[in-house]
Design an enzyme around this catalytic site. Structure first.
Site, PDB file in Angstrom:
ATOM      1  N   GLY A  12       0.773  -1.244   0.000  1.00 43.39           N
ATOM      2  CA  GLY A  12       0.000   0.000   0.000  1.00 43.39           C
ATOM      3  C   GLY A  12       0.799   1.286   0.000  1.00 43.39           C
ATOM      4  N   ASN A  14       1.482   3.120  -2.591  1.00 44.11           N
ATOM      5  CA  ASN A  14       0.788   4.099  -3.439  1.00 44.11           C
ATOM      6  C   ASN A  14      -0.455   4.656  -2.746  1.00 44.11           C
ATOM      7  OD1 ASN A  14       2.053   4.560  -6.185  1.00 44.11           O
ATOM      8  ND2 ASN A  14       2.200   2.335  -5.992  1.00 44.11           N
ATOM      9  N   MET A  89      -4.071  -6.896  -7.131  1.00 39.89           N
ATOM     10  CA  MET A  89      -3.557  -7.951  -7.990  1.00 39.89           C
ATOM     11  C   MET A  89      -4.636  -8.896  -8.525  1.00 39.89           C
ATOM     12  SD  MET A  89      -0.793  -6.731  -8.274  1.00 39.89           S
ATOM     13  CE  MET A  89       0.930  -7.083  -8.418  1.00 39.89           C
ATOM     14  N   ILE A  91      -7.487  -9.323 -11.767  1.00 38.78           N
ATOM     15  CA  ILE A  91      -7.961  -8.786 -13.039  1.00 38.78           C
ATOM     16  C   ILE A  91      -9.468  -8.603 -12.918  1.00 38.78           C
ATOM     17  CG2 ILE A  91      -8.216  -9.247 -15.503  1.00 38.78           C
ATOM     18  CD1 ILE A  91      -5.540 -10.834 -15.253  1.00 38.78           C
ATOM     19  N   LEU A  92      -9.941  -7.410 -13.234  1.00 39.95           N
ATOM     20  CA  LEU A  92     -11.371  -7.117 -13.081  1.00 39.95           C
ATOM     21  C   LEU A  92     -12.136  -7.575 -14.317  1.00 39.95           C
ATOM     22  CD1 LEU A  92     -10.790  -3.609 -11.529  1.00 39.95           C
ATOM     23  CD2 LEU A  92     -11.808  -5.571 -10.341  1.00 39.95           C
ATOM     24  N   ASN A 106      -5.567   2.894 -12.855  1.00 42.97           N
ATOM     25  CA  ASN A 106      -4.598   1.918 -12.338  1.00 42.97           C
ATOM     26  C   ASN A 106      -3.198   2.500 -12.455  1.00 42.97           C
ATOM     27  OD1 ASN A 106      -3.552  -0.677 -11.512  1.00 42.97           O
ATOM     28  ND2 ASN A 106      -3.054  -1.085 -13.661  1.00 42.97           N
ATOM     29  N   HIS A 108       0.706   1.164 -13.006  1.00 46.63           N
ATOM     30  CA  HIS A 108       1.449  -0.028 -13.433  1.00 46.63           C
ATOM     31  C   HIS A 108       2.936   0.322 -13.525  1.00 46.63           C
ATOM     32  CE1 HIS A 108       2.063  -3.910 -15.297  1.00 46.63           C
ATOM     33  NE2 HIS A 108       2.863  -3.303 -16.154  1.00 46.63           N
TER      34      HIS A 108
HETATM   35  C1  GAR Z   1       3.336  -1.015  -7.450  1.00 44.41           C
HETATM   36  O1  GAR Z   1       4.641  -1.040  -7.963  1.00 44.41           O
HETATM   37  C2  GAR Z   1       2.312  -1.009  -8.560  1.00 44.41           C
HETATM   38  O2  GAR Z   1       2.712  -0.249  -9.674  1.00 44.41           O
HETATM   39  C3  GAR Z   1       2.233  -2.481  -8.894  1.00 44.41           C
HETATM   40  O3  GAR Z   1       2.260  -3.129  -7.644  1.00 44.41           O
HETATM   41  C4  GAR Z   1       3.015  -2.333  -6.732  1.00 44.41           C
HETATM   42  C5  GAR Z   1       2.162  -2.094  -5.500  1.00 44.41           C
HETATM   43  O4  GAR Z   1       2.916  -1.431  -4.525  1.00 44.41           O
HETATM   44  N1  GAR Z   1       1.043  -2.798  -9.626  1.00 44.41           N
HETATM   45  C6  GAR Z   1       0.973  -3.730 -10.552  1.00 44.41           C
HETATM   46  O5  GAR Z   1       1.917  -4.441 -10.861  1.00 44.41           O
HETATM   47  C7  GAR Z   1      -0.380  -3.877 -11.219  1.00 44.41           C
HETATM   48  N2  GAR Z   1      -0.279  -4.509 -12.485  1.00 44.41           N
HETATM   49  P1  GAR Z   1       2.190  -0.743  -3.305  1.00 44.41           P
HETATM   50  O6  GAR Z   1       1.265  -1.791  -2.684  1.00 44.41           O
HETATM   51  O7  GAR Z   1       3.324  -0.378  -2.364  1.00 44.41           O
HETATM   52  O8  GAR Z   1       1.455   0.471  -3.827  1.00 44.41           O
END
Ligand code: GAR
Length: 213
Positions: A12, A14, A89, A91-92, A106, A108
């Site tokens: 979490g 982000n 994580m 897919i919707l 989203n 990525h």
């Molecule tokens: C982040 O790097 C995000 O970009 C990636 O998961 C991580 C989550 O980190 N998302 C994906 O790969 C989605 N396809 P966080 O839980 O610290 O925000």
């Protein structure tokens, strides 16, 4: 104030960046609720900030759509106007994407459309690209697809490990996710023929890697 619903599956960071951005009284959005599909560590960021945070346990639902209906209900209960996937994580299904069309974004960790899916940093290093980065995009039914709102590039260095590159990209993720949300909240983001145009955006200077002068 644009009300955000944030979906997470992991640490979490982000989500934390969005919560932090919203501490500024001039920031035009607030996190209204957080939903995780598992008991994610990141839920703690919401709880600390006094934001409603719940687990909607995917395993307890008979199929994807009934799980998503429960998530959708949670969003509506809190008056969410924009759903932000932040390390979610799952897919919707097209059903959920349709419910939140153009109100679902989203982040990525690659420069899309390159390196969709998992192991993005490993694959970027193996491909020998000189830049990688991150992307915030509107969500469409395909994997990691949809109109791109904002991207940040970072150099990929010859000695990079997956972890080193991930850390460099993550710093930028924490900048561009709050930036994308701000632009949407300010009403500056327009989608035309599946391309995003930002009202009043200026042109950045170019970046070259490796530096040779
Ligand atoms: C982040 O790097 C995000 O970009 C990636 O998961 C991580 C989550 O980190 N998302 C994906 O790969 C989605 N396809 P966080 O839980 O610290 O925000």
């Amino acid at each position: 104030m644009l009300k955000l619903g944030v979906l997470i599956s992991g640490r979490g960071s982000n989500l934390e960046a969005l919560i932090k951005a919203a501490e500024d009284k001039d920031y035009p959005a607030r996190v209204a609720c957080v939903v995780a599909d598992i008991d994610a560590a990141g839920l703690e960021h919401a709880r600390k900030a006094g934001i409603p945070a719940v687990i909607v346990p995917r395993r307890e639902f008979k199929d994807r759509q009934s799980f998503e209906m429960a998530v959708d209900k949670e969003m509506r209960k809190h008056g969410v106007e924009l759903v932000c996937l932040a390390g979610f994580m799952r897919i919707l299904t097209p059903w959920f994407v349709e419910q939140w069309l153009d109100r679902l974004i989203n982040i990525h960790p690659s420069l899309l459309p390159s390196f969709t899916g998992l192991d993005t940093h490993k694959r970027a290093i193996e491909a020998g690209v000189k830049f990688s980065g991150c992307t915030v995009h509107f969500v469409r039914a395909g994997l990691d697809s949809g109109p791109i709102i904002i991207q940040a590039a970072v150099p990929v260095l010859p000695e990079d490990s997956e972890e080193a590159l991930a850390a460099r990209v993550l710093i930028e993720e924490h900048k561009i996710y709050p930036a994308a949300v701000k632009l949407i909240a300010e009403g500056r983001v327009n989608i035309h023929e599946e391309r995003v145009f930002i009202a009043g955006a200026s042109a950045p200077e170019s970046i070259i890697n490796p530096a040779y002068f």
